[in-house]
Scaffold this motif. Sequence first.
Motif, PDB file in Angstrom:
ATOM      1  N   ARG A 132       2.721  -0.167  -0.358  1.00 13.94           N
ATOM      2  CA  ARG A 132       4.189  -0.159  -0.400  1.00 13.94           C
ATOM      3  C   ARG A 132       4.754   0.582   0.819  1.00 13.94           C
ATOM      4  O   ARG A 132       5.727   0.130   1.450  1.00 13.94           O
ATOM      5  CB  ARG A 132       4.648   0.510  -1.692  1.00 13.94           C
ATOM      6  CG  ARG A 132       6.151   0.400  -1.958  1.00 13.94           C
ATOM      7  CD  ARG A 132       6.456   0.967  -3.333  1.00 13.94           C
ATOM      8  NE  ARG A 132       6.109   2.384  -3.415  1.00 13.94           N
ATOM      9  CZ  ARG A 132       5.803   3.014  -4.538  1.00 13.94           C
ATOM     10  NH1 ARG A 132       5.773   2.355  -5.694  1.00 13.94           N
ATOM     11  NH2 ARG A 132       5.514   4.313  -4.531  1.00 13.94           N
TER      12      ARG A 132
ATOM     13  N   VAL B 285       1.516  -6.405  -4.203  1.00 16.03           N
ATOM     14  CA  VAL B 285       2.347  -5.289  -3.773  1.00 16.03           C
ATOM     15  C   VAL B 285       3.011  -5.595  -2.434  1.00 16.03           C
ATOM     16  O   VAL B 285       4.229  -5.434  -2.268  1.00 16.03           O
ATOM     17  CB  VAL B 285       1.517  -3.994  -3.675  1.00 16.03           C
ATOM     18  CG1 VAL B 285       2.388  -2.833  -3.198  1.00 16.03           C
ATOM     19  CG2 VAL B 285       0.879  -3.669  -5.020  1.00 16.03           C
TER      20      VAL B 285
ATOM     21  N   VAL C  57       7.201  -6.599  -1.523  1.00 20.30           N
ATOM     22  CA  VAL C  57       8.094  -5.916  -0.585  1.00 20.30           C
ATOM     23  C   VAL C  57       8.517  -6.870   0.528  1.00 20.30           C
ATOM     24  O   VAL C  57       9.701  -6.972   0.869  1.00 20.30           O
ATOM     25  CB  VAL C  57       7.406  -4.682   0.025  1.00 20.30           C
ATOM     26  CG1 VAL C  57       8.277  -4.054   1.111  1.00 20.30           C
ATOM     27  CG2 VAL C  57       7.082  -3.663  -1.058  1.00 20.30           C
TER      28      VAL C  57
END
Length: 265
Positions: free
Chosen positions: A66, A93, A97
């Motif tokens: 992240r 993940v 984003v």
Amino acid sequence: MAGPDAELTAKLQPDVPHAARIWNYWMGGKDNFQSDRAAGDAVAEVYPEIVLMAQQSRLFLVRAVRYLAAEAGIRQFLDIGTGLPTMQNTHAVAQGVAPDSRIVYVDNDPMVLVHARALLASTTSEGVTTYVPADYHDPEKILAEAAQTLDFDQPVAVMFMGVMGYEPDLSVVRSIVERTMDAMPSGSYLVLWDGTNTSPAVVSGAERLAQSGGVPYILRSPADLDSCFSGLTKVEPGLVPIPLWRPDEPDVTAIDAYGAVARKP
């Protein structure tokens, strides 16, 4: 089942404890057999914190990926020794984003390859998720195949997540990391964590794992792990117990596993 997956499945040896399946068991996954659970329980008898370590390792991965995607602007990830897919995998993940992220998973395990079939179907329309069957002892092969998906003229995050203990020689570990990172451009990152010999209990747990038929795992000192980041600039807070690396919660417990994220100048 027919075809290549049938051949791979035949090699799975459910009666022999298997490193990726034992870890899957500790993480609460379902892709394990009785032999794996027995070996995992044997370790947990002398080192109950192993279950916490497994869970915290995934939380560290989530926070590191992240950070790299959201704050460092990384859009390419090379996850070497990925293990069995569980929850919150690297591609999920990163693409959560930045949907255009490109992820290459690498593992030499036939069971991981079987499960990667499902993993490969889980990606965004903008991004790419692929899998390279290879051993981390052969960085040149990994890099050659990963280059079909990743652009090595742009920064890449290279990840070794709790896998280097299967190589007993620290100089070999450092060589693997160095050869891989040497191929990366400036602005790339290394993410690495591993178990450490920082308590008598964890050392006993590693001994019990070997006694139970699991593949022996070499625990190293934090200083040994720190040497793998030579020439790189570690992101704050540096090399720390993985629950302490930019935790989401204020109250966390240190465990016998250290990790860091570091940038290539």
